[in-house]
Design a protein around this motif. Structure first.
Motif, PDB file in Angstrom:
ATOM      1  N   ALA A  76       0.826  -1.216   0.000  1.00 35.50           N
ATOM      2  CA  ALA A  76       0.000   0.000   0.000  1.00 35.50           C
ATOM      3  C   ALA A  76       0.856   1.261   0.000  1.00 35.50           C
ATOM      4  O   ALA A  76       0.534   2.243  -0.669  1.00 35.50           O
ATOM      5  N   VAL A  77       1.972   1.236   0.747  1.00 42.32           N
ATOM      6  CA  VAL A  77       2.891   2.385   0.758  1.00 42.32           C
ATOM      7  C   VAL A  77       3.451   2.612  -0.647  1.00 42.32           C
ATOM      8  O   VAL A  77       3.458   3.737  -1.160  1.00 42.32           O
ATOM      9  N   ALA A  78       3.870   1.537  -1.290  1.00 37.48           N
ATOM     10  CA  ALA A  78       4.413   1.653  -2.643  1.00 37.48           C
ATOM     11  C   ALA A  78       3.328   2.115  -3.616  1.00 37.48           C
ATOM     12  O   ALA A  78       3.568   2.957  -4.489  1.00 37.48           O
ATOM     13  N   LYS A  79       2.132   1.596  -3.438  1.00 41.68           N
ATOM     14  CA  LYS A  79       1.044   1.932  -4.366  1.00 41.68           C
ATOM     15  C   LYS A  79       0.637   3.401  -4.223  1.00 41.68           C
ATOM     16  O   LYS A  79       0.343   4.075  -5.205  1.00 41.68           O
ATOM     17  N   ARG A  80       0.633   3.902  -2.981  1.00 39.73           N
ATOM     18  CA  ARG A  80       0.278   5.303  -2.756  1.00 39.73           C
ATOM     19  C   ARG A  80       1.216   6.226  -3.534  1.00 39.73           C
ATOM     20  O   ARG A  80       0.797   7.161  -4.226  1.00 39.73           O
ATOM     21  N   ALA A  81       2.527   5.942  -3.425  1.00 40.63           N
ATOM     22  CA  ALA A  81       3.510   6.768  -4.112  1.00 40.63           C
ATOM     23  C   ALA A  81       3.369   6.655  -5.632  1.00 40.63           C
ATOM     24  O   ALA A  81       3.410   7.647  -6.359  1.00 40.63           O
ATOM     25  N   ARG A  82       3.151   5.431  -6.091  1.00 39.10           N
ATOM     26  CA  ARG A  82       3.091   5.170  -7.533  1.00 39.10           C
ATOM     27  C   ARG A  82       1.874   5.839  -8.172  1.00 39.10           C
ATOM     28  O   ARG A  82       1.958   6.356  -9.284  1.00 39.10           O
ATOM     29  N   LYS A  83       0.754   5.836  -7.438  1.00 37.87           N
ATOM     30  CA  LYS A  83      -0.486   6.380  -8.011  1.00 37.87           C
ATOM     31  C   LYS A  83      -0.556   7.894  -7.879  1.00 37.87           C
ATOM     32  O   LYS A  83      -1.331   8.542  -8.579  1.00 37.87           O
ATOM     33  N   GLY A  84       0.182   8.472  -6.913  1.00 33.76           N
ATOM     34  CA  GLY A  84       0.103   9.911  -6.709  1.00 33.76           C
ATOM     35  C   GLY A  84      -1.102  10.353  -5.902  1.00 33.76           C
ATOM     36  O   GLY A  84      -1.494  11.523  -5.946  1.00 33.76           O
ATOM     37  N   CYS A  85      -1.689   9.442  -5.128  1.00 37.28           N
ATOM     38  CA  CYS A  85      -2.846   9.841  -4.323  1.00 37.28           C
ATOM     39  C   CYS A  85      -2.390  10.273  -2.933  1.00 37.28           C
ATOM     40  O   CYS A  85      -1.219  10.146  -2.566  1.00 37.28           O
ATOM     41  N   ASP A  86      -3.315  10.825  -2.148  1.00 37.32           N
ATOM     42  CA  ASP A  86      -2.969  11.366  -0.833  1.00 37.32           C
ATOM     43  C   ASP A  86      -3.015  10.283   0.238  1.00 37.32           C
ATOM     44  O   ASP A  86      -2.094  10.153   1.024  1.00 37.32           O
ATOM     45  N   TRP A  87      -4.096   9.551   0.277  1.00 39.95           N
ATOM     46  CA  TRP A  87      -4.242   8.469   1.254  1.00 39.95           C
ATOM     47  C   TRP A  87      -4.494   7.160   0.523  1.00 39.95           C
ATOM     48  O   TRP A  87      -5.163   7.132  -0.517  1.00 39.95           O
TER      49      TRP A  87
END
Lengths: 234, 234
Positions: free
Chosen positions: A167-178
């Protein structure tokens, strides 16, 4: 309904009055031919509950949903779609919004060259070779908008292993806030069930929520969103 | 419910009393991984209506159904399954029967080597290559049983073109007694809709039925089945 009506009446005091929200929910269906499709086991319960909670908190809420058996939440504008491409178009139509929560389980791929007629089984023949094309990444597309990006973009990460790290990696990859990570591995009953174990990943923190009903997850998320907007400079 | 209860009470005079029936209904879902599946748009309305009609006509009826939103018909034993292989096993368990109606929309293929974990999208990676294995042919398997074959085996042929010609060929190929061809091409509304246009193909005739509701199709089929058994030597 009486409670919802009372809440709607007193809504002027609700924390998200004046905010616009967009929530996606449910599965997407990607057609193989006129009768067959690739779907997934999302019930829409979590997304629908979030839309209802944001609406109760005062936000003018649009719910964009794939095929589900869930009833339309009170006071929410519901847009029904099937495919990922239809869902993206509906999201774009719903902008501008302050809050966007992407709770739908969107198919990563669609079938390329969808057959106009039902594919017939050839006796003794080979199975069909399905060619796939990548679907638009709805979360990343909206999260990376140069103009008109929602103030708070929230994604879900359905994981069967290494939940928080993914989830941490996905948050950064997608550019979302939460990013809300939830465990969908076999036996947890998340898909179609009533409970969810959530980890809320932000830019600088990971919050482990206890096991909650999907309704409780929705209420807690709506409260967190309200808190976020309260803390912003006016 | 009152009507069903009265009919159940007077069922001793119904034409199919003493007969056992098996009906399949709905779609099958074939798992790709723990969250994704290949499904189809069968609502189960026609199969469920046939099971109800056979039960009202006095037959001791088992309904074997894939995932659908249809309620269980009064007086019918319902067995819920997902995949084609589960459906075949449930049909074999329901034998011996006098009447078998295969109204389910069974997937021709399943995904070979179903993934135990959710397939993750690799960023910039290729879409998955799904390998398929042919599912058991439930209709042909039951229709060609050397021992314990039901006295009357009835299949459905969902067609989008050349309906009657395809159904005549399919009847011979599967080894069943009657084949009901119905038009599922886009725009007919058969999938999920309430009406059906049927052609009943037997060994020596083709009957064109008018456009009927699925309920009417079920009643007409139950009456035809009763007539068939009445005409048999005692």
């Amino acid at each position: 309904e009486i409670v919802a009506a009372i809440e709607a009446y007193f809504g002027k005091d609700a924390p998200l009055v004046g905010r616009r929200a967009l929530v996606t929910s449910g599965p997407t269906y990607e057609a193989i031919d006129p009768v067959r499709f690739i779907g997934n086991r999302s019930s829409g319960k979590q997304g629908h509950a979030i839309a209802a909670a944001l609406s109760r908190a005062g936000a003018e809420t649009t719910l964009i949903t794939g095929p589900t058996a869930e009833p339309a939440p009170q006071g929410v504008q519901v847009v029904r779609i099937e495919s990922a491409r239809q869902m993206l178009a509906a999201c774009q139509d719903a902008l501008p919004v302050d809050i966007a929560v992407f709770a739908a389980a969107v198919a990563d791929w669609r079938v390329a060259g969808q057959a106009p007629q039902k594919l017939k089984k050839q006796e003794g023949g080979q199975p069909p070779r399905l060619e796939f094309a990548e679907n638009p990444d709805i979360l990343a597309t909206i999260a990376r908008l140069a103009q008109g990006r929602p103030g708070l973009v929230i994604g879900f990460a359905a994981e069967t292993e290494n939940m928080v790290a993914n989830a941490v990696a996905k948050r950064a990859r997608k550019g979302c806030d939460w990013m809300l990570a939830n465990d969908v591995s076999t036996g947890t009953g998340t898909f179609g069930g009533d409970a969810n174990t959530i980890h809320l990943v932000t830019a600088d923190s990971v919050e482990d929520w206890p096991r909650l009903t999907k309704q409780q997850v929705a209420d807690r998320l709506a409260a967190r969103i309200a808190e976020h907007f309260r803390s912003l400079p006016a």
